[in-house]
Design a protein around this motif. Structure first.
Motif, PDB file in Angstrom:
ATOM      1  N   GLU A  45       0.833  -1.212   0.000  1.00  0.00           N
ATOM      2  CA  GLU A  45       0.000   0.000   0.000  1.00  0.00           C
ATOM      3  C   GLU A  45       0.865   1.257   0.000  1.00  0.00           C
ATOM      4  O   GLU A  45       0.624   2.192  -0.776  1.00  0.00           O
ATOM      5  CB  GLU A  45      -0.926   0.009   1.225  1.00  0.00           C
ATOM      6  CG  GLU A  45      -1.818   1.252   1.246  1.00  0.00           C
ATOM      7  CD  GLU A  45      -2.541   1.472   2.579  1.00  0.00           C
ATOM      8  OE1 GLU A  45      -2.878   0.488   3.241  1.00  0.00           O
ATOM      9  OE2 GLU A  45      -2.754   2.645   2.930  1.00  0.00           O
ATOM     10  N   ILE A  46       1.882   1.255   0.866  1.00  0.00           N
ATOM     11  CA  ILE A  46       2.731   2.458   0.981  1.00  0.00           C
ATOM     12  C   ILE A  46       3.476   2.701  -0.341  1.00  0.00           C
ATOM     13  O   ILE A  46       3.650   3.852  -0.760  1.00  0.00           O
ATOM     14  CB  ILE A  46       3.729   2.306   2.158  1.00  0.00           C
ATOM     15  CG1 ILE A  46       2.987   2.051   3.468  1.00  0.00           C
ATOM     16  CG2 ILE A  46       4.623   3.533   2.257  1.00  0.00           C
ATOM     17  CD1 ILE A  46       2.269   3.196   4.093  1.00  0.00           C
ATOM     18  N   VAL A  49       1.605   4.902  -2.440  1.00  0.00           N
ATOM     19  CA  VAL A  49       1.338   6.243  -1.923  1.00  0.00           C
ATOM     20  C   VAL A  49       2.585   7.133  -1.986  1.00  0.00           C
ATOM     21  O   VAL A  49       2.503   8.348  -2.122  1.00  0.00           O
ATOM     22  CB  VAL A  49       0.852   6.136  -0.452  1.00  0.00           C
ATOM     23  CG1 VAL A  49       0.750   7.507   0.191  1.00  0.00           C
ATOM     24  CG2 VAL A  49      -0.498   5.429  -0.389  1.00  0.00           C
TER      25      VAL A  49
ATOM     26  N   GLN B 440       7.476  11.751   4.422  1.00  0.00           N
ATOM     27  CA  GLN B 440       6.067  11.606   4.060  1.00  0.00           C
ATOM     28  C   GLN B 440       5.219  11.055   5.204  1.00  0.00           C
ATOM     29  O   GLN B 440       3.997  11.141   5.172  1.00  0.00           O
ATOM     30  CB  GLN B 440       5.951  10.730   2.809  1.00  0.00           C
ATOM     31  CG  GLN B 440       4.738  11.119   1.964  1.00  0.00           C
ATOM     32  CD  GLN B 440       4.666  10.332   0.677  1.00  0.00           C
ATOM     33  OE1 GLN B 440       5.687  10.138   0.020  1.00  0.00           O
ATOM     34  NE2 GLN B 440       3.476   9.860   0.332  1.00  0.00           N
ATOM     35  N   GLU B 447      -4.507  10.954   2.533  1.00  0.00           N
ATOM     36  CA  GLU B 447      -4.248   9.990   1.462  1.00  0.00           C
ATOM     37  C   GLU B 447      -2.749   9.847   1.171  1.00  0.00           C
ATOM     38  O   GLU B 447      -2.323   8.859   0.584  1.00  0.00           O
ATOM     39  CB  GLU B 447      -5.018  10.373   0.188  1.00  0.00           C
ATOM     40  CG  GLU B 447      -4.500  11.601  -0.557  1.00  0.00           C
ATOM     41  CD  GLU B 447      -5.001  12.930   0.025  1.00  0.00           C
ATOM     42  OE1 GLU B 447      -5.553  12.923   1.143  1.00  0.00           O
ATOM     43  OE2 GLU B 447      -4.802  13.972  -0.627  1.00  0.00           O
ATOM     44  N   LYS B 448      -1.949  10.822   1.588  1.00  0.00           N
ATOM     45  CA  LYS B 448      -0.505  10.762   1.326  1.00  0.00           C
ATOM     46  C   LYS B 448       0.316  10.549   2.588  1.00  0.00           C
ATOM     47  O   LYS B 448       1.423   9.996   2.530  1.00  0.00           O
ATOM     48  CB  LYS B 448      -0.035  12.073   0.658  1.00  0.00           C
ATOM     49  CG  LYS B 448      -0.577  12.314  -0.728  1.00  0.00           C
ATOM     50  CD  LYS B 448      -0.117  11.247  -1.712  1.00  0.00           C
ATOM     51  CE  LYS B 448       1.195  11.616  -2.366  1.00  0.00           C
ATOM     52  NZ  LYS B 448       1.530  10.613  -3.430  1.00  0.00           N
ATOM     53  N   LEU B 450       1.890   9.011   5.713  1.00  0.00           N
ATOM     54  CA  LEU B 450       2.033   7.593   6.070  1.00  0.00           C
ATOM     55  C   LEU B 450       1.523   7.329   7.489  1.00  0.00           C
ATOM     56  O   LEU B 450       1.005   6.250   7.766  1.00  0.00           O
ATOM     57  CB  LEU B 450       3.486   7.162   5.913  1.00  0.00           C
ATOM     58  CG  LEU B 450       4.073   7.425   4.509  1.00  0.00           C
ATOM     59  CD1 LEU B 450       5.465   6.825   4.394  1.00  0.00           C
ATOM     60  CD2 LEU B 450       3.160   6.902   3.409  1.00  0.00           C
ATOM     61  N   ARG B 453      -1.985   6.596   6.973  1.00  0.00           N
ATOM     62  CA  ARG B 453      -2.208   5.251   6.431  1.00  0.00           C
ATOM     63  C   ARG B 453      -2.176   4.229   7.578  1.00  0.00           C
ATOM     64  O   ARG B 453      -2.943   3.280   7.601  1.00  0.00           O
ATOM     65  CB  ARG B 453      -1.182   4.889   5.353  1.00  0.00           C
ATOM     66  CG  ARG B 453      -1.079   5.837   4.147  1.00  0.00           C
ATOM     67  CD  ARG B 453      -2.405   6.379   3.639  1.00  0.00           C
ATOM     68  NE  ARG B 453      -3.387   5.332   3.391  1.00  0.00           N
ATOM     69  CZ  ARG B 453      -4.701   5.490   3.472  1.00  0.00           C
ATOM     70  NH1 ARG B 453      -5.212   6.663   3.837  1.00  0.00           N
ATOM     71  NH2 ARG B 453      -5.501   4.503   3.224  1.00  0.00           N
TER      72      ARG B 453
END
Lengths: 67, 557
Positions: A45-46, A49, B440, B447-448, B450, B453
């Motif tokens: 996933e990363i 991104v 990041q 959405e960008k 980490l 995420r």
């Protein structure tokens, strides 16, 4: 659940054994492989991104001084 | 959410625990990938401007107000003197004007740059806003900065700081939708890994009666080691990252002194800036510059909660009697030791780990909280019990279960991702991709970024819910003067010509001159004290008449 069944010492005689013939041999390995799978998924996933061209992107991030 | 016992309006906060008037300041890293040479001060002003456009859409009155600089005293030193203006570094003069002008650009870039850039475009870009949630959004040198409203608990500190990330996100979205301007990215981090650092500061209100020397002695060993629970993690060692590796703190390598007034040069572990922004003979505002900006809610919560507990220890004269040998070197040694096994030398000859020192502080804080009753699960203050428990759990996990700790401790969560890349792709610490992961991690776009995420995958713990953070974008905290400030801005925006931490200035038709309402008591101006006043009045004139006539709240200084 598979791990719980295996912790019962006499489970060999029960019907459960036939229900889980493919269970991994040892719980720690199973956990480790699940964790590895989780990390692989995460990294996939990363990967999608992350900004492209890491080197240039990181080099261009230059800040003026702050507090 | 924890049930918090009702306090009577204007009461002092319960002493001995984690409750205290506090707030966060976050300077965001700023980058326009499509315009790498763009002037950062100008871009930062565009961020503020963009948020002004967002709030103008949201509120009919226009939820923006100029900052009032009357009470800014950046050169007052807590040790009892004032630095001569002429001998101050230009970046220490933070009582600047509210619009981006030649002076502001020159401060960040120098005169030559200014002549190249020209000042036409900058013109009158807004540099400073007071928001309806009580916060200040402004340009600090070459970064956009969000200073959260005053709150009274570590949980609220997390909520109103995280609301700032949503404010910054709204500005980023607005700029991204403008075809005339380059998109701007904002990062909640503290270094560009090329020798520059920018801060995330904490502020804590303390009684002025506590001797400053006690604060220095009590806090220094705690600050040297606090990073193991709230460091954000950093790829690279040394200010310019020239040594490959990973360390616990973003900020540690940029500290060069034990005590001092500066925040931009020769940074000190204990900062002595003495601008109380409140009644000066009663309070000091302890300005903490050593922390990392945190996205992890748990790390942020423990950063504020444990520090508030240690300040309570210092006020009670019960801080652990320990002194670390050469604290600046020790700070960096702790940051560089991700195994947490390095031993620090104490002046009494003992050698202890960072975990040992944190446990000493925990033990003292738990005892004081028990003696004062604030940590009682039922009758306590509703916060201290939880802070002590989480602090203990985190220290235990750091010692014996790092995978568990990685769901809450920011530097370990980031390290788990970096280790994943290192294992899978055989990357050395100086590989640019690891540098990108580090950068990041802190991108504020869900959405960008980490971190976000990780949050979406439940790899990071939440300790406050998303709805509370979203509400705090527009709502001020109810239990400090920030309520009065925020409500004045959102209810009477067009009649408020300026505001600061300790004043709101009205320009109302019918009054011959500007009306400055001082708010020098941080625990007044609350919803309990002024909510009725706001409910009774739709327009500023009658509101002010009742406020000034009856002297209900906040009291003149």
């Amino acid at each position: 659940m598979a791990g719980q069944e295996q912790q019962q010492p006499q489970s060999r005689d029960t019907e459960v054994e036939e229900d889980i013939p493919e269970a991994p041999p040892a719980a720690p390995d199973a956990q480790a492989s699940a964790a590895t799978q989780g990390v692989d998924d995460l990294l996939d996933e990363i990967d999608g991104v992350l900004e492209s061209n890491a080197e240039e992107f990181v080099r261009a991030f230059v800040q003026k001084g702050g507090q | 959410m924890t049930a918090v016992p009702e306090r009577r309006a204007g009461d002092a906060l319960p002493a001995g625990g984690a409750m205290r008037v506090m707030g966060a300041e976050t300077e965001y890293g700023i980058h326009a990938p499509s315009a790498p040479g763009a002037n950062a001060t100008m871009m930062s002003a565009r961020v503020v401007q963009a948020y002004a456009q967002v709030t103008r859409q949201r509120a009919a009155g226009g939820a923006e107000t100029r900052w009032d600089y009357t009470d800014e005293e950046p050169l007052h030193d807590a040790r009892g003197w004032t630095l001569e203006r002429a001998s101050a570094h230009p970046s220490q003069l933070t009582d600047q004007p509210p619009v981006l002008d030649a002076e502001a650009v020159a401060l960040a870039y120098g005169r030559e740059e200014l002549e190249l850039d020209g000042e036409d475009e900058a013109g009158s870009l807004l540099m400073n806003m007071v928001l309806g949630n009580g916060a200040r959004l402004y340009v600090d040198h070459a970064h956009p900065e969000y200073s959260s409203a005053e709150v009274t608990s570590p949980r609220d500190a997390v909520i109103w700081d995280a609301a700032g990330d949503l404010v910054a996100l709204a500005a980023v979205r607005r700029l991204a939708s403008d075809p005339e301007l380059p998109p701007v990215n904002l990062y909640k981090n503290n270094t560009d890994n090329k020798s520059v650092s920018y801060g995330s500061h904490e502020n804590y209100l303390m009684p002025r009666s506590v001797p400053f020397g006690d604060i220095v002695r009590g806090l220094t060993p705690f600050f040297v080691t606090r990073q193991i629970i709230c460091g954000a993690g950093r790829v690279g060692l040394g200010q310019d990252s020239s040594t490959p590796g990973y360390q616990i703190s973003q900020r540690a390598d940029f500290f060069e002194a034990e005590v001092g007034l500066e925040t931009t040069i020769r940074r000190p572990i204990i900062n002595t800036r003495d601008e109380p922004h409140a009644t000066a003979d009663k309070y000091r505002r302890l300005h903490v510059i050593i922390g990392d900006a945190n996205l992890s809610q748990s790390s942020n919560y423990l950063k504020f909660g444990t520090t508030a507990l240690v300040l309570s220890l210092i006020e009670a004269g019960l801080a652990p009697k320990v002194e670390v040998y050469e604290p600046v070197q020790a700070l960096q040694a702790v940051s560089h030791d991700t195994s947490l096994t390095a031993r620090l030398r104490l002046l009494d000859g003992r050698r202890v780990t960072a975990l040992d020192l944190q446990w000493m502080y925990h033990e003292a804080a738990a005892k004081l909280a028990q003696d004062t009753g604030v940590a009682d699960a039922v009758d306590g203050d509703g916060h201290t019990h939880d802070v002590l428990e989480r602090w203990a759990t985190t220290l235990t996990q750091l010692d014996s279960d790092r995978n568990a700790a990685a769901t809450s401790v920011e530097w370990l969560a980031k390290l788990s991702l970096l280790d994943g890349y290192r294992d899978r792709d055989n990357l050395a610490w100086n590989d640019a991709r690891l540098g990108l992961v580090d950068l990041q991690w802190a991108d504020i776009r869900p959405e960008k970024g980490l971190y976000y995420r990780f949050l979406a995958r439940n790899r990071m713990q939440r300790i406050v819910n998303d709805a509370a953070i979203a509400a705090a974008v527009t709502e001020p905290p109810p239990d400090t003067r920030a309520f009065f400030r925020g409500r004045c801005v959102s209810s009477f925006g067009k009649d408020v010509v300026g505001a600061s931490w300790d004043s709101v200035i009205f320009d109302v038709p019918g009054y011959g001159r500007l009306q400055r309402v001082p708010t020098r008591e941080p625990l007044r101006g609350t919803k309990a004290l002024t909510g009725g006043l706001f409910a009774r009045h739709r327009t500023a004139g009658p509101f002010l008449a009742e406020l000034l006539g009856h002297n209900t709240a906040p009291p003149p200084a």
